[in-house]
Design an enzyme around this catalytic site. Sequence first.
Site, PDB file in Angstrom:
ATOM      1  N   ARG A 173      41.435 -34.506 -28.763  1.00  0.00           N
ATOM      2  CA  ARG A 173      40.071 -34.923 -28.425  1.00  0.00           C
ATOM      3  C   ARG A 173      39.081 -34.288 -29.402  1.00  0.00           C
ATOM      4  O   ARG A 173      39.199 -33.120 -29.746  1.00  0.00           O
ATOM      5  CB  ARG A 173      39.727 -34.512 -26.987  1.00  0.00           C
ATOM      6  CG  ARG A 173      38.331 -34.925 -26.557  1.00  0.00           C
ATOM      7  CD  ARG A 173      38.201 -35.030 -25.052  1.00  0.00           C
ATOM      8  NE  ARG A 173      38.303 -33.753 -24.363  1.00  0.00           N
ATOM      9  CZ  ARG A 173      38.387 -33.632 -23.030  1.00  0.00           C
ATOM     10  NH1 ARG A 173      38.420 -34.711 -22.264  1.00  0.00           N
ATOM     11  NH2 ARG A 173      38.464 -32.444 -22.475  1.00  0.00           N
ATOM     12  N   ASP A 249      31.429 -29.659 -14.124  1.00  0.00           N
ATOM     13  CA  ASP A 249      32.226 -29.276 -15.300  1.00  0.00           C
ATOM     14  C   ASP A 249      32.487 -30.478 -16.209  1.00  0.00           C
ATOM     15  O   ASP A 249      32.976 -30.305 -17.331  1.00  0.00           O
ATOM     16  CB  ASP A 249      33.548 -28.627 -14.886  1.00  0.00           C
ATOM     17  CG  ASP A 249      34.395 -29.530 -14.005  1.00  0.00           C
ATOM     18  OD1 ASP A 249      33.937 -29.859 -12.896  1.00  0.00           O
ATOM     19  OD2 ASP A 249      35.509 -29.915 -14.415  1.00  0.00           O
TER      20      ASP A 249
END
EC number: 2.7.7.-
Length: 480
Positions: A173, A249
């Site tokens: 990522r 989060d």
Amino acid sequence: MNANWNFDNSYARLPERFFTRIYPTPVSDPKLVVLNHSLAKELGLNAEVLASEEGVAVFAGNRVPEGAEPLAQAYAGHQFGYFNMLGDGRAILLGEHVTPSGERVDIQLKGSGRTPYSRGGDGRAALGPMLREYIISEAMHALGIPTTRSLAVVTTGEVVMRETELPGAILTRVAASHLRVGTFQYAGRFLSKEELQALADYAIKRHYPNGEHASNRYVFLLEEVMKKQAALVAKWQLVGFIHGVMNTDNMTISGETIDYGPCAFMDVYDPETVFSSIDTQGRYAYGNQPYIAGWNIARFAESLLPLLHDEEEKAIEIAQKVIEQFPALYETYWLQGMRAKLGLWTEEAEDKKLIGELLHLMYTHRLDYTNTFRSLTLEEWHFCEQELRDWYTRWQQRIARQDMTKEEVYECMRQNNPAIIPRNYRVEEALAAAVEHGDDTVMERLLHVLSDPYAYMEEQEEYAKTPEPSDRPYRTFCGT
């Protein structure tokens, strides 16, 4: 030849309680499934080397490139409204790659093994969810929505146990950073004021450098993150994207979409649409997303209170003055986007009513959200129902009142109404072919048509079709 990695790891220079230094757990037999050649080029990386055995070893966590400093980040967060200590339970940040143009991006391996934050998990990921994130994050990027990106997916040669045995995989990522609202909540709850200040100063320097000269840099940080998130969620709403797990989060400080676990795109317009199997109360339903974003920003403001003012009461007053602007700010971005979808480049007081009427008609007639705007864009409004025809007449009268040619109006609409979205059933088809049959061609075709969603190409026609009616609602799962 080398891959041209250029690591400079600023996050690793924060106080050590923000992370744990840890290496990825090696895997037995890594194989490349998909490599994002265009992203590699943007990052100044050598795709040929990335696709080689040496490059695949990096994506698998079997080899750490020179200059990388692997670590797992600590953070906390409200998950479905409940506060928890969290952290990277199955992801390891290799470091920050600085591109030839000077852009700094995180390179993270997702599914790369256990960390001190795994909380009993195996630290691994299955192939299906990793390919899903690859497909949807790249589709979001093509739609013009700020998002983390996907550089590669590799299989590990090992199985992971979920409901059944599944092939293991690791996603690479790429993100502007992995700073989250939850990172600040962790610092605010568990660390010292000095450590919280170090984090805030770091976020300002990395993402909002203009704030270094603001009269109150921490108020500036709060305001800028709020603006970014209001704009981001407005863009989600405009394309019918449902994130599915808007925990704090999963809200980035950079304003990028992150974590594509249970996300999906809405077909028939319904504000109460929920796809996530774990969202039983509809907390993160399509229509709730703007409110949840505001709630998350309030949690961010709470974590910053010690920095906003030395006196708590005054700090709360400052924070409230900022966060109470969120609803109006969001509506401004959303209305601006909706006007563009309807070819309206001027503002009139009645525009909000006209938009609301269209959404109500979509809801009552169970119309597909994306294809309704597509029909308007292609001048294919062939509905028999009188109230739909009446609305169309009012819209035509509205666009006639602005100083634009018909061609300019429809060109504006083409630029703001995608011809195609990642239809949930199309994504599932691609994943089934890749995971169950080792056939990546279905996914490759899907990625190709999604790469230019505003092109209105003939080959997109097939992919724009709505799913067949089903008695079973579409459900998404976290993949953890």
